[in-house]
Every structure is written in structure tokens, then in C-alpha cells.
Scaffold this motif. Structure first.
Motif, PDB file in Angstrom:
ATOM      1  N   TRP A  44       0.809  -1.208   0.000  1.00 58.69           N
ATOM      2  CA  TRP A  44       0.000   0.000   0.000  1.00 58.69           C
ATOM      3  C   TRP A  44       0.850   1.268   0.000  1.00 58.69           C
ATOM      4  O   TRP A  44       0.358   2.359  -0.313  1.00 58.69           O
ATOM      5  CB  TRP A  44      -0.906   0.008   1.233  1.00 58.69           C
ATOM      6  N   MET A  45       2.135   1.159   0.320  1.00 56.61           N
ATOM      7  CA  MET A  45       3.010   2.322   0.359  1.00 56.61           C
ATOM      8  C   MET A  45       3.574   2.685  -1.007  1.00 56.61           C
ATOM      9  O   MET A  45       4.343   3.652  -1.121  1.00 56.61           O
ATOM     10  CB  MET A  45       4.171   2.074   1.322  1.00 56.61           C
TER      11      MET A  45
ATOM     12  N   THR B  87       6.100   6.343  -4.967  1.00 51.78           N
ATOM     13  CA  THR B  87       6.039   6.956  -6.303  1.00 51.78           C
ATOM     14  C   THR B  87       5.979   8.471  -6.203  1.00 51.78           C
ATOM     15  O   THR B  87       6.653   9.189  -6.958  1.00 51.78           O
ATOM     16  CB  THR B  87       4.818   6.431  -7.059  1.00 51.78           C
ATOM     17  N   SER B  88       5.181   8.978  -5.261  1.00 51.27           N
ATOM     18  CA  SER B  88       5.081  10.433  -5.085  1.00 51.27           C
ATOM     19  C   SER B  88       6.402  11.030  -4.623  1.00 51.27           C
ATOM     20  O   SER B  88       6.810  12.110  -5.081  1.00 51.27           O
ATOM     21  CB  SER B  88       3.974  10.762  -4.082  1.00 51.27           C
TER      22      SER B  88
ATOM     23  N   PRO C 103       9.396  15.971  -3.624  1.00 45.41           N
ATOM     24  CA  PRO C 103       9.432  15.799  -2.159  1.00 45.41           C
ATOM     25  C   PRO C 103       8.028  15.855  -1.559  1.00 45.41           C
ATOM     26  O   PRO C 103       7.210  16.701  -1.945  1.00 45.41           O
ATOM     27  CB  PRO C 103      10.294  16.977  -1.689  1.00 45.41           C
ATOM     28  N   ILE C 104       7.746  14.936  -0.643  1.00 47.05           N
ATOM     29  CA  ILE C 104       6.424  14.880  -0.026  1.00 47.05           C
ATOM     30  C   ILE C 104       6.426  15.737   1.232  1.00 47.05           C
ATOM     31  O   ILE C 104       7.449  15.936   1.877  1.00 47.05           O
ATOM     32  CB  ILE C 104       6.021  13.433   0.314  1.00 47.05           C
TER      33      ILE C 104
ATOM     34  N   LYS D 130       1.066  17.393   4.213  1.00 48.93           N
ATOM     35  CA  LYS D 130      -0.262  17.332   3.609  1.00 48.93           C
ATOM     36  C   LYS D 130      -0.436  16.058   2.793  1.00 48.93           C
ATOM     37  O   LYS D 130      -1.512  15.463   2.771  1.00 48.93           O
ATOM     38  CB  LYS D 130      -0.476  18.562   2.728  1.00 48.93           C
ATOM     39  N   VAL D 131       0.632  15.640   2.119  1.00 47.86           N
ATOM     40  CA  VAL D 131       0.557  14.402   1.329  1.00 47.86           C
ATOM     41  C   VAL D 131       0.494  13.187   2.247  1.00 47.86           C
ATOM     42  O   VAL D 131      -0.233  12.222   1.977  1.00 47.86           O
ATOM     43  CB  VAL D 131       1.760  14.318   0.371  1.00 47.86           C
ATOM     44  N   ILE D 132       1.242  13.209   3.352  1.00 50.07           N
ATOM     45  CA  ILE D 132       1.239  12.073   4.277  1.00 50.07           C
ATOM     46  C   ILE D 132      -0.115  11.908   4.942  1.00 50.07           C
ATOM     47  O   ILE D 132      -0.590  10.801   5.149  1.00 50.07           O
ATOM     48  CB  ILE D 132       2.353  12.258   5.320  1.00 50.07           C
TER      49      ILE D 132
END
Length: 546
Positions: free
Chosen positions: A233-234, A239-240, A245-246, A249-251
Motif C-alpha cells: 500500500w506504500m 512513487t510520489s 518531495p512529499i 499534507k501528502v502524508i
């Protein structure tokens, strides 16, 4: 050589049906093909239609539709075991076929179909679970019934003809019958719980609160068992992160069960249960450890279990390699008397095959790494939850303290900083390393036993060295504990003096006492550095001592 399902030997007993059709081994194998063919022909059109509809649909299915049916993890575990046993059955059939004069497809073709059907069943179940349409599970119910009945008939006929545990196929057939029966029981449990058939009213099932919130993207507790073990699932996060850079908000947000407030409430409840009936609270470290065990002991026990399994599977590699080297140039074709028109090999003959040992070595290494990573993940997750709960409890206690405790030295800033930052971190690391503490005796004992089995009396020399070094390790660990305790005391004293210096900075400037207080702080800092050097020295000794 032409192929035939029952072989093309002249006067082969595989075609003899004088004693009855069910007393023919080839027919018994053909009977077990029926359930697998049924499942493959029924589920493939359903999966194809469902995939086409999903591709053509304009509405994207969010993760809020991920619902686990009752017995979800048990079903996946039983399916994994089923796949392994079926692979063993395929290998047993191929090895047994080497004792015949012609190729007998019935020895391993039904097992190949069983392997395909097992994979199809778990894919079919996953798609039904994600779409939350349990009525389609009726197909799996029929399949488990047919597979259980066919394997039970085959197992009963083996028993009737005097085939016992000395023949490997007898044990594999009995184990498959048991697994199909357990999977049937899991399916019946889903029917009784979800009431999707034979009941007039089906209860409405809602997804967990975390899955209703699309801001929660940490889906480890909610995905299926295969995705949990492989962290599949990760892939979206990976990929992001590869593209850009994440950020936070993305996490997204953490699930409710992993938040500090939730773990604090769990720990407080464990503390409340330790109260005596007359209302007084027990004191001492035993009370604290009991509360920690009640609040976080179950996942820690799970992590220790995973570590035990990983360590035991780690010893399978040397044993398989030793067996391959020992049996690679050894021919063993002891022909057993035929039963039901077939030859049955024993477990020793099966494990004497180098190809079989190579496959077992691959599966052992794969499972070892899987269990080891699962142990690390559960231990780290539990340690982080513990640190968050204790830090929240410390802050809650600090807010309730009166100002006299703070001003009169009852609770200094240095002590608070040590409790929040250092002590909680040490407890977290204790949970990280706790599986190693319990797994170490198992590694030593099993390792010495295996070395004694392979090397004889020479292995006792290594065991003696380990025994002699145990007091040294205890001495080093005691010194490490003393050095760490003194370091924390000096650190608390240094923070206390620094805080006093900053609070009275105007008075110090007025009377020119800077050098006096600066030398006092530097003296305390020197003692702290000396203690840290001692701690580092004993740490290096501990890491170098075997």
C-alpha cells in the motif's frame, strides 16, 4: 513418450477398477480436479466483468469501501498455508513420478489446478471484500464444500488401504482436508455474522471511522494481510516521493489508534485498573510495569512471536544447504510396494531430493525476512505509541503541579526535560530491542544444538565460551546502567544551573558574577562529558564482546 493422465504402462494397475471406482488411485485424483475446475470456470467471468466495469466507471472507488469480513486474517493465513502445502503436493507428485516407468499426470496435475484455484480464491475474495458484495461468496462456499468432500474421500480411501504416516502423500492429503475444512468454517462464520444468505435481515456494516476520513492515508491497519506483510500500500507514497518531495499534507493524518491521545487514554485506563478496591494506589516500579504490560503488552508479545519464527526459520537455511550437499550425488530409488496402482514415497525420500531442498530454502529465507520485518515494524510502532502516551501523561502531570513544587526545587526544569526527552526515548528503545532480548536465548540454545548435531563434541567449546562471557556481559551492562544514570543526574544539574543563570542574568551582570556561574556550569558539564565518555567506552566494549 505419449502422455496419459493415468500413465501408459502396460498392464498398469492405475486402470484397474475391479475393486470399485473409488478404490482406483487415478480416479481419486481425477475426483479432486472437479472443485478446482468449478471455481476457475465460475470466478474468471465474474472477475473479468468486474474489472471491465471498474475501468469504464467514471466514479473512483475510495478506500472507504475497504471492509474486512469476519475472519479476514485467518482466511489469508490459511490460504498461505494451503498454497505451501499444495506446492509440497506438486513436488511430491513429481518426485513420485520419477519412480514410474511412464509419466503419470494424475500425480501432480490436480495439485497444479489446486494451486491455481487457491490463488484465484484469494483474488476473488479480495475483490468481493473491497466492493463489499458478500453475496458472491456463495461460490467460495460451494468450492470449499466440494474440495473438503473430495479430499476427505481420498484420505479415507488411503486409510482403508493401509496407507499411513510413513507415506508423505497420506499426511499431505490429511492436511489439505483439514485446511479445506477450516476455510469452510471461516466461510460459514461470514454467513452467520454478515447474514447475506439464509437470513431475512442483513445488518448494515459501516467502515471504520478512519476510512471515512479521506485525510487518513496511513492504511497499514486496514489493508489485507498480503499488503501488510509486503507494504504494498506504500507504493503510492514511494512513487510520489520519487517524483517530488512529499510534505505533511501528502502524508495525511494518523489513524485514531496511533494518536498520542488514544494511547494516553489506554495507558491511563491501565493505571486505573491497578488501584486497590479501597481507593489507594499501589506504589513502586511494579505498578508501572504492570500498567505498561496491560496497555502495550499484546503487540509486544506479537513482535516477540514474529522474532521467534524468524530465528527458527533462519536455521532452516544451513540445514537445507547441508542436505543439498549431502544428497546431491546420492541416488536413492528405493521402490515402495504399490498402493491403489501408485507408488508412495516417504518423507525421508522426499527431503533427500536436492531440488526439493532448494525450494524449501527459498521459502524459508522469504518467510524469515517477512517475519523479521514484521517484528521490527510492530516493535517500533509499539515503542512510538508508548513514548507518545508517556509524554502526554508527563505533560498532563506538569500542568497539574502547583507552582511551589517548581519554585522550591521539587521538580526542576532539567528533571522535566530528562523525563520528556530522554527517559521516554529510553523506554521507546527498550520496546524496540525487547524482541532481541527474548530471542537471544533461543538463538544460543538452538544454535548450540545444531552445531552439536553437525560438529559433535567440538560445538561444546563455543557453548563454553558463551557461558564464560555471560558474567562479563552482565558486568558491562551494569556499568552501562550506572553511567547512564549518572549522566542523567549531571544533565539535570546542568540544566538547573543554566536555568538559574538565565533567570538571574540581570543580577549576575550587576555584581559581575558571570565567571563564577560560568565555571560552575562548565564544571558540571565536564562531569557530564566524563560520564558520557564512560558510557561510550562500555558501549563499545559491549558491542565488541560476542
Amino acid at each position: 513418450m505419449s502422455l496419459a493422465f493415468c500413465g501408459n504402462d502396460n498392464n498398469s494397475a492405475a486402470y484397474n477398477v475391479d475393486a470399485g471406482v473409488l478404490n482406483n488411485g487415478c480416479f481419486l485424483d481425477a475426483l479432486t480436479v472437479v472443485p478446482h475446475v468449478f471455481l476457475l470456470f465460475i470466478t474468471f467471468p465474474i472477475l473479468f466483468i468486474g474489472e471491465c466495469q471498474r475501468q469504464s466507471s467514471k466514479v473512483h472507488i475510495h478506500h472507504s469501501t475497504w471492509l474486512h469480513f469476519p475472519g479476514h486474517n485467518l482466511r489469508w493465513i490459511l490460504t498461505f498455508i494451503l498454497l505451501f502445502v499444495v506446492v509440497c503436493e506438486i513436488a511430491e507428485g513429481i518426485v513420485s513420478d520419477g519412480f514410474n516407468q511412464s509419466v503419470h499426470l494424475h500425480l501432480y496435475m490436480p495439485s497444479c489446478l489446486a494451486f491455481m484455484a487457491a490463488i484465484t480464491s484469494i483474488i476473488y475474495y479480495h475483490n468481493i471484500e473491497t466492493s463489499n458484495f458478500p453475496k458472491l461468496l456463495i461460490t467460495l462456499l460451494i468450492y470449499w464444500v466440494l474440495a473438503f468432500v473430495s479430499k476427505t474421500i481420498k484420505f479415507a480411501k488411503y486409510t482403508e488401504h493401509g496407507i499411513g504416516l510413513r507415506q508423505l502423500r497420506f499426511g499431505i492429503t490429511g492436511l489439505l482436508s483439514l485446511l479445506y475444512g477450516l476455510l469452510l468454517a471461516v466461510e460459514i462464520n461470514v454467513i452467520m455474522t454478515r447474514r447475506y444468505m439464509c437470513f431475512a435481515y442483513a445488518p448494515e456494516v459501516k467502515p471504520p471511522e478512519d476510512l471515512q476520513d479521506l485525510g487518513v492515508r496511513f492504511l497499514q491497519p486496514f489493508v489485507n494481510l498480503l499488503s501488510k506483510s509486503t507494504y504494498w500500500w506504500m507504493n503510492t507514497f514511494i512513487t510520489s516521493a520519487h517524483r517530488r518531495p512529499i510534505d505533511l499534507k501528502v502524508i495525511g493524518r494518523l489513524p485514531i489508534a496511533m494518536r498520542a491521545l488514544t494511547n494516553y487514554l489506554r495507558l491511563r485506563e491501565a493505571f486505573e485498573t491497578q488501584k486497590r478496591p479501597h481507593g489507594s494506589q499501589p506504589q513502586g516500579s511494579k505498578w508501572i510495569w504492570t500498567a505498561l504490560r496491560q496497555a502495550f503488552g499484546r503487540p509486544l508479545l506479537l513482535s516477540i512471536t514474529y522474532r521467534f519464527l524468524a530465528d527458527l526459520l533462519g536455521f532452516a537455511g544451513p540445514l537445507c544447504i547441508s542436505g543439498i550437499v549431502h544428497h546431491l550425488s546420492k541416488e536413492n530409488h528405493t521402490i515402495q510396494p504399490p498402493h491403489l496402482g501408485m507408488y508412495f514415497i516417504s518423507s525421508q525420500e522426499f527431503l533427500a531430493n536436492a531440488y526439493v531442498l532448494a525450494v524449501l530454502l527459498f521459502f524459508a529465507l522469504l518467510l524469515q525476512r517477512t517475519f523479521l520485518q514484521a517484528s521490527y515494524f510492530v516493535a517500533i510502532e509499539t515503542g512510538i505509541n508508548l513514548r507518545g502516551a508517556i509524554q502526554t501523561k508527563i505533560f498532563n502531570k506538569i500542568m497539574r503541579l502547583c507552582t511551589s513544587n517548581m519554585s522550591m526545587g521539587g521538580m526542576t526544569v532539567g528533571q522535566i526535560c530528562n523525563l520528556v526527552a530522554i527517559d521516554t526515548n529510553q523506554l521507546m528503545w527498550f520496546f524496540f530491542l525487547c524482541p532481541n532480548l527474548f530471542a537471544m536465548p533461543v538463538q544460543i540454545i538452538v544454535g548450540v544444538i545444531l552445531l552439536y548435531y553437525l560438529l559433535g563434541i567440538s560445538a561444546l567449546i563455543g557453548a563454553t565460551v558463551i557461558t564464560l562471557l555471560a558474567p562479563v556481559q552482565y558486568f558491562v551492562a551494569t556499568k552501562l546502567s550506572d553511567a547512564q544514570k549518572s549522566t542523567l543526574e549531571y544533565s539535570s544539574e546542568r540544566l538547573k544551573k543554566t536555568n538559574e543563570l538565565l533567570r538571574g542574568i540581570k543580577l549576575l551582570k550587576l555584581y559581575a558574577w558571570e565567571h563564577i556561574f560560568c565555571s560552575s556550569v562548565e564544571e558540571t558539564r565536564g562531569k557530564e562529558l566524563t560520564s558520557l565518555q564512560t558510557f561510550a567506552l562500555y558501549t563499545s566494549i559491549s558491542s565488541k564482546t560476542p
